[in-house]
Design an enzyme around this catalytic site. Structure first.
Site, PDB file in Angstrom:
ATOM      1  N   SER A 238      40.395  42.758  42.002  1.00  0.00           N
ATOM      2  CA  SER A 238      40.781  44.033  41.613  1.00  0.00           C
ATOM      3  C   SER A 238      40.397  44.733  40.366  1.00  0.00           C
ATOM      4  CB  SER A 238      42.509  44.191  41.349  1.00  0.00           C
ATOM      5  OG  SER A 238      42.751  43.317  40.350  1.00  0.00           O
ATOM      6  N   LYS A 239      40.746  45.631  39.871  1.00  0.00           N
ATOM      7  CA  LYS A 239      40.159  46.677  38.996  1.00  0.00           C
ATOM      8  C   LYS A 239      40.363  45.651  37.656  1.00  0.00           C
ATOM      9  CE  LYS A 239      41.353  51.204  40.661  1.00  0.00           C
ATOM     10  NZ  LYS A 239      42.108  52.504  40.156  1.00  0.00           N
ATOM     11  N   ARG A 240      41.038  44.834  37.440  1.00  0.00           N
ATOM     12  CA  ARG A 240      41.472  44.140  36.246  1.00  0.00           C
ATOM     13  C   ARG A 240      40.204  43.172  36.029  1.00  0.00           C
ATOM     14  NH1 ARG A 240      45.248  41.686  39.471  1.00  0.00           N
ATOM     15  NH2 ARG A 240      44.830  39.322  39.697  1.00  0.00           N
ATOM     16  N   HIS A 241      39.799  42.967  37.068  1.00  0.00           N
ATOM     17  CA  HIS A 241      38.315  41.930  37.088  1.00  0.00           C
ATOM     18  C   HIS A 241      37.146  42.501  36.716  1.00  0.00           C
ATOM     19  CE1 HIS A 241      41.220  39.831  39.941  1.00  0.00           C
ATOM     20  NE2 HIS A 241      40.916  38.818  39.165  1.00  0.00           N
ATOM     21  N   GLY A 242      37.180  43.796  36.291  1.00  0.00           N
ATOM     22  CA  GLY A 242      36.252  44.509  35.726  1.00  0.00           C
ATOM     23  C   GLY A 242      35.643  45.716  36.727  1.00  0.00           C
TER      24      GLY A 242
END
Length: 465
Positions: A238-242
């Site tokens: 997801s977005k939190r992984h970069g």
């Protein structure tokens, strides 16, 4: 003929998972001399946007995943979905459902209270009651009540689902647009798709789609559901992984062939091969080599793969890619050293095009060394040396070989190690402590610029003493 498709919904950018699905579908078609179709599933009117459509098209173009047909847009095919829906209705394979949202929620709450799985109870399936006048109905598919769906998945193997576990899904909304499970079936049927290669988040949809295809009396495509991509923490990517947008990697200076190379290795392998181009990938590719388990996205590994491709990229191409980054940093690449030669010098020392541009800034901009670097490398002794070195460098042929000979001879004459001359000179001319060999840097900068920088720095040092 083999016909595959990539069918994203334009509700956001083209993400890493979608790009890998597109890559595998593309490679399978190319491997077997088939056709690869691009289809935009834009019937989610609340979330689909023109910007997202463009982001998908831009991502596919940047990656070089060329399609043979399309892009097709579902919203331009509404009359076709309505035509097939009416056919199913006439044949008694679909029916109007007038249940309101409130009724359906009450039904689900009651099922949960009884410990049952929430599902539509078929209340309008064979109803004889008069439909309410103030409700526009949806259209539901009459799913078989008995038997089972057997799916021979090329990745997951055999999957068996009992029809009793499936309810009567909505195929046409009240506003006249098809639901996902109906639109995709009609599209795959009309476009002659032979192999549906997609993420395994669609596995639960497949038995429903198979039943609709059977009701229409058409051949079934072959399915291959790809394992999902997880972040380093084991959670779904997801977005939190970069950066998970394909075009974000373009903006960060990654090469498209490197991203494709890395994506190809997420859930697929060919022995121990790590670095390869798409021609080689297509030759090796097969659905039988796809792993059944989830793949893990590793940003550091992607960076390493990009570094390997940077080393082999053409200098002219790298110069074209690096130029916007340098201009963003205020560098005028038209007035300065040959950018292609600079790329040749730097490309094995960097991971991305952006890093390449950052490393090239001192060729176009005079950077003053930090006070820490100046204190470490400048002394009253080497200040005297540099005054004499300027004279030596003024008269020699300006080639890398002659520069190296001159510096070596000068150090020997002064009875000091070459590093005692080369490192202070590097800091003086570039403002940096880490660069390629100083003779190569000096050659590219040119005699006039090098001597000008040395004189300027020497004058500042003399004033500070």
């Amino acid at each position: 003929m083999i016909r595959t498709r990539f069918a994203p919904s334009p509700t956001g950018y083209l993400h890493i998972g979608g790009a890998r699905t597109a890559l595998f579908s593309w490679a399978f078609a190319r491997k077997l001399g088939g056709k690869f179709i691009l289809r935009i599933e834009d019937t989610d009117l609340d979330r689909s946007t023109p910007e997202s459509v463009q982001a998908i098209l831009d991502g596919m173009k940047w990656l070089g995943l060329d399609y043979d047909e399309g892009p097709f847009y579902q919203m331009q095919r509404l009359s076709r979905y309505q035509e097939v829906a009416e056919q199913l209705l006439r044949e008694g394979k679909a029916y109007h459902c007038y249940a309101s949202r409130e009724e359906l929620e009450e039904m689900r709450e009651a099922q949960r209270a009884r410990g049952e799985k929430p599902r539509y109870d078929g209340r309008w399936r064979n109803s004889k009651q008069s439909p309410p006048k103030d409700v526009t109905p949806v259209l539901r598919f009459k799913n078989p009540l008995e038997g089972e769906v057997v799916l021979e998945d090329l990745v997951k193997g055999r999957i068996i689902v009992q029809n009793s576990e499936l309810d009567d899904l909505v195929i046409m909304r009240a506003d006249g647009t098809p639901t996902y499970n109906f639109g995709v079936v009609i599209d795959d049927m009309d476009m002659g798709i032979t192999h549906v290669i997609r993420g395994d988040d669609h596995v639960n949809n497949t038995p429903r789609q198979i039943n609709i295809l059977k009701a229409l009396g058409v051949p079934l495509p072959i399915y291959a559901h790809l394992p999902m991509i997880l972040g380093e923490d084991g959670e779904r990517l997801s977005k939190r992984h970069g950066a998970v947008s394909v075009m974000q990697y373009s903006e960060d200076g990654y090469l498209p062939e490197a991203l494709l190379n890395y994506l190809a290795r997420l859930g697929w392998s060919h022995g121990d091969e790590e670095i390869f181009d798409m021609t080689q990938f297509v030759e090796w590719f097969g659905l039988d080599k796809i792993s059944k388990s989830a793949a893990q996205f590793n940003p550091e590994k992607l960076l390493w793969v990009n570094q390997q491709h940077m080393k082999h990229a053409g200098d002219s191409r790298l110069a074209t890619l690096a130029k916007p980054f340098l201009e963003r940093d205020g560098c005028d690449t038209e007035n300065g050293p040959d950018l292609e030669k600079i790329c040749n010098l730097l490309k094995e020392r960097v991971n991305t095009v952006e890093e390449l541009a950052d490393a090239a800034v001192y060729f176009y901009t005079r950077l003053a060394p930090s006070p820490e670097l100046a204190n470490e490398h400048f002394s009253s002794e080497n200040i005297l040396h540099f005054g004499e070195l300027i004279s030596r460098l003024s008269d020699i042929a300006w080639t890398r070989e002659m520069l190296a000979q001159t510096l070596k001879a000068f150090a020997a004459e002064k009875g000091i190690k070459l590093g005692k001359i080369a490192m202070p000179l590097r800091v003086m001319v570039t403002g940096e402590a880490h660069t390629p060999p100083i003779d190569a840097v000096l050659e590219l900068l040119g005699r006039e610029e090098v001597l000008s920088r040395m004189k300027l720095q020497l004058a500042q040092l003399n004033r500070s003493l």
